[in-house]
Design a protein around this motif. Structure first.
Motif, mmCIF file in Angstrom:
data_model
loop_
_atom_site.group_PDB
_atom_site.id
_atom_site.type_symbol
_atom_site.label_atom_id
_atom_site.label_comp_id
_atom_site.label_asym_id
_atom_site.label_seq_id
_atom_site.Cartn_x
_atom_site.Cartn_y
_atom_site.Cartn_z
ATOM 1 N N GLY A 129 0.864 -1.267 0.019
ATOM 2 C CA GLY A 129 -0.075 -0.073 0.075
ATOM 3 C C GLY A 129 0.761 1.312 -0.072
ATOM 4 O O GLY A 129 0.448 2.150 0.735
ATOM 5 N N VAL A 130 2.117 1.339 -0.818
ATOM 6 C CA VAL A 130 2.864 2.619 -0.779
ATOM 7 C C VAL A 130 2.885 3.017 -2.343
ATOM 8 O O VAL A 130 2.912 1.986 -3.108
ATOM 9 N N PRO A 131 3.572 4.184 -2.416
ATOM 10 C CA PRO A 131 3.626 4.816 -3.497
ATOM 11 C C PRO A 131 4.857 3.658 -4.518
ATOM 12 O O PRO A 131 5.733 3.334 -3.732
ATOM 13 N N TRP A 132 4.604 3.807 -6.006
ATOM 14 C CA TRP A 132 5.609 3.070 -6.629
ATOM 15 C C TRP A 132 6.105 4.026 -7.905
ATOM 16 O O TRP A 132 5.295 4.547 -8.543
ATOM 17 N N VAL A 133 7.222 4.227 -7.946
ATOM 18 C CA VAL A 133 7.559 5.167 -9.084
ATOM 19 C C VAL A 133 8.564 4.598 -9.980
ATOM 20 O O VAL A 133 9.862 4.193 -9.656
ATOM 21 N N PRO A 134 8.125 4.272 -11.244
ATOM 22 C CA PRO A 134 8.984 3.529 -12.118
ATOM 23 C C PRO A 134 10.085 4.664 -12.802
ATOM 24 O O PRO A 134 9.740 5.781 -12.867
ATOM 25 N N VAL A 135 11.246 4.375 -13.249
ATOM 26 C CA VAL A 135 12.240 5.284 -13.702
ATOM 27 C C VAL A 135 12.612 4.311 -15.010
ATOM 28 O O VAL A 135 13.168 3.435 -15.038
ATOM 29 N N MET A 136 12.446 5.223 -16.188
ATOM 30 C CA MET A 136 12.901 4.915 -17.542
ATOM 31 C C MET A 136 14.363 5.486 -18.079
ATOM 32 O O MET A 136 14.564 6.620 -17.782
ATOM 33 N N PHE A 137 15.136 4.872 -18.818
ATOM 34 C CA PHE A 137 16.469 5.183 -18.987
ATOM 35 C C PHE A 137 16.378 5.816 -20.679
ATOM 36 O O PHE A 137 17.605 6.498 -20.747
ATOM 37 N N GLY A 138 15.446 5.782 -21.208
ATOM 38 C CA GLY A 138 15.455 6.310 -22.477
ATOM 39 C C GLY A 138 14.190 6.579 -22.770
ATOM 40 O O GLY A 138 13.102 6.295 -22.191
ATOM 41 N N PRO A 139 13.827 7.184 -24.110
ATOM 42 C CA PRO A 139 12.568 7.861 -24.511
ATOM 43 C C PRO A 139 11.829 6.503 -25.164
ATOM 44 O O PRO A 139 11.301 6.582 -26.226
ATOM 45 N N TYR A 140 11.307 5.552 -24.131
ATOM 46 C CA TYR A 140 10.397 4.334 -24.870
ATOM 47 C C TYR A 140 9.219 4.572 -24.381
ATOM 48 O O TYR A 140 8.165 3.370 -24.253
ATOM 49 N N GLU A 204 -3.339 3.841 -17.337
ATOM 50 C CA GLU A 204 -4.662 3.778 -16.590
ATOM 51 C C GLU A 204 -4.785 4.292 -15.182
ATOM 52 O O GLU A 204 -5.569 5.063 -14.805
ATOM 53 N N LYS A 205 -3.684 4.367 -14.735
ATOM 54 C CA LYS A 205 -3.755 4.931 -13.105
ATOM 55 C C LYS A 205 -3.020 6.186 -13.379
ATOM 56 O O LYS A 205 -3.105 6.815 -12.200
ATOM 57 N N GLU A 206 -2.455 6.574 -14.307
ATOM 58 C CA GLU A 206 -1.819 8.067 -14.479
ATOM 59 C C GLU A 206 -0.656 8.227 -13.381
ATOM 60 O O GLU A 206 -0.717 9.140 -12.798
ATOM 61 N N LEU A 207 -0.045 6.957 -13.409
ATOM 62 C CA LEU A 207 1.361 7.075 -12.288
ATOM 63 C C LEU A 207 2.302 7.838 -12.897
ATOM 64 O O LEU A 207 2.875 7.896 -14.113
ATOM 65 N N LEU A 208 2.883 8.607 -11.994
ATOM 66 C CA LEU A 208 4.292 9.293 -12.384
ATOM 67 C C LEU A 208 5.240 8.434 -12.576
ATOM 68 O O LEU A 208 5.528 7.397 -11.999
ATOM 69 N N MET A 209 5.873 8.737 -13.755
ATOM 70 C CA MET A 209 6.865 7.858 -14.582
ATOM 71 C C MET A 209 7.858 8.830 -14.815
ATOM 72 O O MET A 209 7.993 9.809 -15.439
ATOM 73 N N ILE A 210 9.198 8.435 -13.977
ATOM 74 C CA ILE A 210 10.251 9.248 -14.497
ATOM 75 C C ILE A 210 11.258 8.823 -15.602
ATOM 76 O O ILE A 210 11.535 7.913 -15.939
ATOM 77 N N GLY A 211 11.533 9.938 -16.590
ATOM 78 C CA GLY A 211 12.377 9.713 -17.665
ATOM 79 C C GLY A 211 13.746 10.177 -17.330
ATOM 80 O O GLY A 211 13.848 11.279 -16.993
ATOM 81 N N ALA A 212 14.757 9.292 -16.959
ATOM 82 C CA ALA A 212 16.034 9.661 -16.573
ATOM 83 C C ALA A 212 16.812 10.077 -17.779
ATOM 84 O O ALA A 212 17.951 9.568 -17.720
ATOM 85 N N PHE A 213 16.602 11.243 -18.392
ATOM 86 C CA PHE A 213 17.196 11.562 -19.554
ATOM 87 C C PHE A 213 16.881 13.096 -19.920
ATOM 88 O O PHE A 213 15.696 13.482 -19.559
ATOM 89 N N HIS A 214 17.727 13.763 -20.532
ATOM 90 C CA HIS A 214 17.326 15.169 -21.096
ATOM 91 C C HIS A 214 16.553 15.132 -22.499
ATOM 92 O O HIS A 214 16.743 14.154 -23.134
ATOM 93 N N GLU A 215 15.936 15.988 -22.666
ATOM 94 C CA GLU A 215 15.209 16.077 -23.946
ATOM 95 C C GLU A 215 15.976 16.047 -25.089
ATOM 96 O O GLU A 215 15.616 15.578 -26.241
ATOM 97 N N ILE A 216 17.304 16.303 -25.080
ATOM 98 C CA ILE A 216 18.303 16.212 -26.378
ATOM 99 C C ILE A 216 18.391 14.666 -26.723
ATOM 100 O O ILE A 216 18.579 14.434 -27.724
ATOM 101 N N PHE A 217 18.104 13.820 -25.674
ATOM 102 C CA PHE A 217 18.159 12.423 -25.893
ATOM 103 C C PHE A 217 16.973 11.819 -26.639
ATOM 104 O O PHE A 217 16.825 10.613 -26.922
#
Length: 428
Positions: A129-140, A204-217
């Motif tokens: 019952g805790v928040p979950w934050v996924p992190v992506m390493f590229g623009p996928y 579907e749940k509009e969960l916060l997802m972190i993109g670990a990259f700059h927009e130039i990538f």
């Protein structure tokens, strides 16, 4: 409050999460890094608590037989063999790994996960019952503006671009759904019946997802208009800069003696690279182009060089060494690309597998690298590598582009911005 930062794989798969862990620690959180035993040294080098789970899926990359397949150009066979062996090893340690995941996350109030552990960590967060934050390493994340590079290279029709992302996630979920839902059953959770796995859950749940990259990538060099607001892209996630005086004395002396000559860097990170081929390549570069070189041996086992123009090191902090070089030859892993871009120094990319090819193409598109040369072709393409290095050394325009990219990356602190967004979203 305790937060777990989870992923498996190589150093590059974990270091962005280490950066976030340090950011949370600075905010007063109790943090723990959870990964396979191989990554303990990385976490503890930053004085972070570490908890191990069973398995070592990245270890197969370091085995001699796969390096031999790579250097002989049998990349497809290597990947197929590695996949089969990884599946075998995963089955051997899977039950224990699941028990470890349950035990190591039992006392946390937030789970931040890299892409290789999303299925397990999402289920654990749901159970706790805790928040979950996924992190992506590229623009996928799916978009109509460009295709998923794992599916196709050419940017065709908007509907086809979008389909390439959805198809890839669907195909991956077909392989993962049964074991994920078996784990969920053990946790007392309902099965996930979505079509595209975690992608469907996030959307579907509009969960916060972190993109670990700059927009130039991003292929378009800007955030796509159809990415939702819960997809956060600010910058690469860098660990704090290494103190200048921590650079190894041997490296300092080598760089001092090389003033006026120019130093190039060659390193392939965690990729398998036969020592003989690495040494032959760097020897030709220094003798033909009259430069000196730092060879980061990494996995390869190279320990020294007969030539005084070449310094062999086991490892070296990229943020200190790269800005002191003229050209950086690397495999185009995301973390190394980020460090190279921040250094303001041109690259020559020798991609090995997976996303490294699209990463290398992006650096070339940015004008900070010539067209890439697959590492499997290097033994028969020394001339092409030499010309690429020569061009990168001499191109005023490429150096200017590299410095421009560096300035853009220094405009924001991606780690701090992502930490603040996570806290605002779930704890305010």
């Amino acid at each position: 409050m305790k937060c777990a930062f989870c992923n498996v794989g190589s150093r590059g798969d974990l270091q962005p999460l280490v950066a976030l862990a340090l950011g949370f620690q600075a905010k007063g959180w109790d943090v723990v890094v959870i990964s396979e035993e191989r990554n303990r040294a990385l976490a503890e080098s930053f004085s972070l608590s570490f908890r191990a789970i069973a398995g070592d899926l990245a270890g197969i990359v370091f085995e001699e037989e796969h390096a031999e397949m790579l250097v002989k150009g049998r990349l497809l066979k290597m990947i197929q063999e590695m996949r089969r062996e990884m599946e075998r090893r995963k089955k051997m340690s899977w039950d224990q790994a699941l028990k470890d995941w349950v035990e190591t996350t039992r006392d946390v109030q937030l789970i931040v996960s890299g892409p290789l552990t999303c299925n397990e960590t999402y289920s654990l967060a749901e159970k706790l019952g805790v928040p979950w934050v996924p992190v992506m390493f590229g623009p996928y994340f799916p978009t109509r503006e460009f295709p998923n590079p794992f599916v196709m290279e050419s940017n065709w029709f908007s509907w086809l671009n979008l389909f390439s992302f959805n198809f890839f996630c669907w195909a991956m979920w077909q392989k993962q759904s049964s074991e994920t839902n078996a784990f969920r059953a053990e946790l007392g959770l309902e099965p996930l019946l979505c079509r595209r796995g975690m992608l469907s859950v996030v959307e579907e749940k509009e969960l916060l997802m972190i993109g670990a990259f700059h927009e130039i990538f991003i292929p378009t060099q800007r955030v796509p208009a159809d990415w939702k607001s819960h997809m956060l892209v600010r910058n690469f996630l860098f660990v704090p800069k290494t103190p200048e005086d921590s650079l190894d004395l041997e490296v300092q002396e080598f760089l001092a003696k090389s003033e006026g000559t120019g130093v190039i860097y060659l390193g392939l990170g965690s990729m398998p690279a036969p020592p003989k081929d690495l040494m032959e390549l760097v020897r030709k570069i220094v003798q033909t182009l009259e430069v000196k070189a730092v060879l980061c041996a990494g996995w390869s086992g190279v320990t020294n060089s007969e030539l005084e123009e070449i310094l062999v090191v086991k490892s070296c902090p990229h943020d200190l060494l790269f800005p002191k070089c003229k050209v950086i030859l690397h495999h185009a892993g995301v973390g190394t690309c980020a460090a190279a871009l921040r250094s303001g120094v041109p690259s020559v990319c020798l991609p090995v597998l997976m996303d490294q090819f699209s990463n290398a193409n992006q650096l070339a598109k940015l004008g900070v690298a010539p067209p890439s040369i697959p590492f499997r072709n290097v033994p028969s393409s020394h001339g092409a590598v030499l010309e690429a290095v020569r061009f990168a050394l001499e191109s005023v325009e490429m150096m200017a582009k590299a410095q421009e990219m560096s300035r853009r990356l220094e405009e924001s602190d991606g780690t701090a911005l992502c930490v603040e967004k996570i806290l605002q979203t779930y704890f305010e």
